[in-house]
Write a protein that holds these residues in place. Structure first.
Motif, mmCIF file in Angstrom:
data_model
loop_
_atom_site.group_PDB
_atom_site.id
_atom_site.type_symbol
_atom_site.label_atom_id
_atom_site.label_comp_id
_atom_site.label_asym_id
_atom_site.label_seq_id
_atom_site.Cartn_x
_atom_site.Cartn_y
_atom_site.Cartn_z
ATOM 1 N N ASP A 81 13.210 10.240 36.248
ATOM 2 C CA ASP A 81 13.158 10.728 35.296
ATOM 3 C C ASP A 81 12.885 12.739 36.387
ATOM 4 O O ASP A 81 13.446 13.610 36.262
ATOM 5 N N GLN A 82 11.583 12.282 36.964
ATOM 6 C CA GLN A 82 11.255 13.561 37.699
ATOM 7 C C GLN A 82 12.341 14.207 38.855
ATOM 8 O O GLN A 82 12.808 15.286 37.965
ATOM 9 N N ILE A 83 12.855 13.009 39.242
ATOM 10 C CA ILE A 83 14.015 13.527 40.579
ATOM 11 C C ILE A 83 15.258 14.454 39.329
ATOM 12 O O ILE A 83 15.627 15.255 39.565
ATOM 13 N N ALA A 84 15.530 14.150 37.965
ATOM 14 C CA ALA A 84 16.683 14.064 37.502
ATOM 15 C C ALA A 84 16.505 15.216 37.205
ATOM 16 O O ALA A 84 16.881 16.755 36.898
ATOM 17 N N VAL A 85 15.676 15.901 36.028
ATOM 18 C CA VAL A 85 15.341 16.696 35.875
ATOM 19 C C VAL A 85 14.502 18.114 36.966
ATOM 20 O O VAL A 85 14.875 19.602 36.736
ATOM 21 N N ALA A 86 13.802 17.754 37.911
ATOM 22 C CA ALA A 86 13.656 18.487 39.043
ATOM 23 C C ALA A 86 15.434 19.472 39.104
ATOM 24 O O ALA A 86 15.778 20.499 39.462
ATOM 25 N N ALA A 87 16.261 18.367 39.891
ATOM 26 C CA ALA A 87 17.732 18.501 40.225
ATOM 27 C C ALA A 87 18.762 19.412 39.306
ATOM 28 O O ALA A 87 19.019 20.618 39.059
ATOM 29 N N ALA A 88 17.671 19.687 37.362
ATOM 30 C CA ALA A 88 18.584 19.669 36.553
ATOM 31 C C ALA A 88 18.417 21.579 36.612
ATOM 32 O O ALA A 88 19.424 22.228 35.814
ATOM 33 N N ASN A 89 16.886 22.044 36.968
ATOM 34 C CA ASN A 89 16.270 22.705 37.042
ATOM 35 C C ASN A 89 15.977 23.681 38.221
ATOM 36 O O ASN A 89 15.886 24.637 38.328
ATOM 37 N N SER A 90 17.020 22.907 39.704
ATOM 38 C CA SER A 90 16.862 23.483 40.911
ATOM 39 C C SER A 90 18.182 25.356 40.466
ATOM 40 O O SER A 90 19.121 25.301 39.884
ATOM 41 N N ASN A 91 18.011 25.734 41.401
ATOM 42 C CA ASN A 91 19.227 26.862 42.003
ATOM 43 C C ASN A 91 20.867 25.772 42.261
ATOM 44 O O ASN A 91 20.804 27.076 43.177
ATOM 45 N N ASN A 92 20.245 24.712 42.868
ATOM 46 C CA ASN A 92 21.901 23.925 43.615
ATOM 47 C C ASN A 92 22.871 23.286 42.141
ATOM 48 O O ASN A 92 23.099 22.300 42.848
ATOM 49 N N LEU A 93 22.760 24.100 41.633
ATOM 50 C CA LEU A 93 24.171 23.487 40.477
ATOM 51 C C LEU A 93 25.121 23.631 40.817
ATOM 52 O O LEU A 93 26.417 24.975 41.019
ATOM 53 N N ILE A 94 25.909 22.234 40.687
ATOM 54 C CA ILE A 94 27.473 22.788 40.758
ATOM 55 C C ILE A 94 28.031 22.171 39.494
ATOM 56 O O ILE A 94 27.299 21.931 38.375
ATOM 57 N N ILE A 95 29.458 22.339 39.536
ATOM 58 C CA ILE A 95 30.289 21.772 38.222
ATOM 59 C C ILE A 95 30.809 20.855 37.986
ATOM 60 O O ILE A 95 30.804 19.602 38.883
ATOM 61 N N ASP A 96 30.325 20.851 37.011
ATOM 62 C CA ASP A 96 30.548 19.131 36.318
ATOM 63 C C ASP A 96 32.125 19.186 35.898
ATOM 64 O O ASP A 96 32.454 20.006 34.669
ATOM 65 N N HIS A 97 33.133 19.287 36.566
ATOM 66 C CA HIS A 97 34.177 19.400 36.218
ATOM 67 C C HIS A 97 35.299 18.979 34.869
ATOM 68 O O HIS A 97 35.599 19.142 33.829
ATOM 69 N N GLY A 98 34.227 18.082 34.724
ATOM 70 C CA GLY A 98 35.022 16.925 34.118
ATOM 71 C C GLY A 98 34.843 17.175 32.239
ATOM 72 O O GLY A 98 35.544 17.097 31.565
ATOM 73 N N PHE A 99 33.306 17.957 32.190
ATOM 74 C CA PHE A 99 32.783 18.406 31.248
ATOM 75 C C PHE A 99 33.629 19.006 31.345
ATOM 76 O O PHE A 99 34.215 19.239 29.970
ATOM 77 N N GLU A 100 33.342 21.021 32.027
ATOM 78 C CA GLU A 100 34.124 21.299 32.070
ATOM 79 C C GLU A 100 35.224 21.876 31.806
ATOM 80 O O GLU A 100 35.532 22.915 30.465
ATOM 81 N N ASN A 101 36.479 21.101 32.169
ATOM 82 C CA ASN A 101 37.880 21.150 31.987
ATOM 83 C C ASN A 101 37.994 20.697 30.446
ATOM 84 O O ASN A 101 38.673 21.193 29.596
ATOM 85 N N ASN A 102 37.353 19.582 30.120
ATOM 86 C CA ASN A 102 37.606 19.598 28.813
ATOM 87 C C ASN A 102 36.918 20.345 27.571
ATOM 88 O O ASN A 102 37.464 20.376 26.621
ATOM 89 N N LEU A 103 36.188 21.042 27.979
ATOM 90 C CA LEU A 103 35.513 21.845 27.080
ATOM 91 C C LEU A 103 37.172 23.081 26.992
ATOM 92 O O LEU A 103 36.594 23.242 25.746
ATOM 93 N N ALA A 104 37.044 23.059 27.861
ATOM 94 C CA ALA A 104 38.656 24.215 28.168
ATOM 95 C C ALA A 104 39.349 23.686 27.057
ATOM 96 O O ALA A 104 40.352 24.649 26.832
ATOM 97 N N GLU A 105 39.517 22.510 27.391
ATOM 98 C CA GLU A 105 41.277 21.760 26.524
ATOM 99 C C GLU A 105 40.228 22.106 25.004
ATOM 100 O O GLU A 105 40.910 22.590 24.448
ATOM 101 N N ASP A 106 39.518 21.721 25.000
ATOM 102 C CA ASP A 106 39.565 21.717 23.298
ATOM 103 C C ASP A 106 39.391 23.196 22.779
ATOM 104 O O ASP A 106 39.136 22.935 21.124
ATOM 105 N N SER A 107 38.432 23.967 23.687
ATOM 106 C CA SER A 107 39.060 25.301 23.185
ATOM 107 C C SER A 107 40.191 25.819 22.560
ATOM 108 O O SER A 107 39.822 26.652 21.733
ATOM 109 N N GLY A 108 40.955 25.296 22.862
ATOM 110 C CA GLY A 108 41.945 25.280 22.647
ATOM 111 C C GLY A 108 43.437 26.460 23.051
ATOM 112 O O GLY A 108 44.274 27.803 22.881
ATOM 113 N N LEU A 109 42.073 27.698 24.621
ATOM 114 C CA LEU A 109 42.400 28.414 24.651
ATOM 115 C C LEU A 109 43.539 28.431 26.180
ATOM 116 O O LEU A 109 44.198 28.992 26.672
ATOM 117 N N PHE A 110 43.788 27.186 26.763
ATOM 118 C CA PHE A 110 44.091 26.823 27.487
ATOM 119 C C PHE A 110 44.956 25.155 28.451
ATOM 120 O O PHE A 110 43.520 24.906 27.329
#
Length: 160
Positions: free
Chosen positions: A131-160
């Motif tokens: 839990d500590q290392i998961a929370v630290a990762a979430a709070n870090s400055n080294n955040l990457i893109i969760d493509h599966g999640f963000e791509n799904n959001l874009a599809e659900d938005s109906g914009l493209f």
């Protein structure tokens, strides 16, 4: 069993920035390694599942016996109660996180995997550390893109 894993996911908001924490231990060789990564926008369940995927991906030998300790009922029940196999047969229709479940199943089938649910935030040393290392990762400055999640959001938005 010589290989055990403790996994945890975190999301600061749901969705929000998130991270996973994975701890692998070889109890015979007394070796312990940790992995974590943060994502700029994701969900808690995705990070719980990602932590398990990472644990399985790190195993070098096929058919390795591994016991995974998780405080995620979502992950533990989906596998131990065999729901995920029914979801797979139906093409994950109507289910969340199909990209990660498909990735999980590829790794799962390479090994001999069992799950053990543990109560979160209940004093289990390695669950607390995951839990500590998961929370630290979430709070870090080294955040990457969760493509599966963000791509799904874009599809659900109906914009493209």
């Amino acid at each position: 069993m010589a290989i055990i894993a403790y996994t945890d996911g975190s999301s600061l908001g749901n969705p929000g920035p998130g991270g996973y924490g994975t701890i692998l231990m070889d109890t015979e060789k007394l070796v312990k390694k940790e992995w974590s990564q943060g994502y700029r926008l994701t969900t808690n369940n995705r990070m719980e599942l990602m932590a398990v995927i990472v644990a399985l991906e790190k195993l070098k030998k096929p058919k390795t016996e591994i016991r995974i300790y998780t405080d995620s009922k979502y992950v533990c029940d989906a596998v131990e109660k065999k729901w995920v196999f029914g979801w797979e047969k139906k093409g994950f229709k109507g289910k969340k996180n199909p990209d990660l479940w498909q990735k999980f199943l590829i790794q799962y089938r390479k090994h001999k995997v069992s799950f053990q649910w543990v109560k979160g935030h209940a004093g289990n040393e390695f669950n607390e550390r995951a839990d500590q290392i998961a929370v630290a990762a979430a709070n870090s400055n080294n955040l990457i893109i969760d493509h599966g999640f963000e791509n799904n959001l874009a599809e659900d938005s109906g914009l493209f």
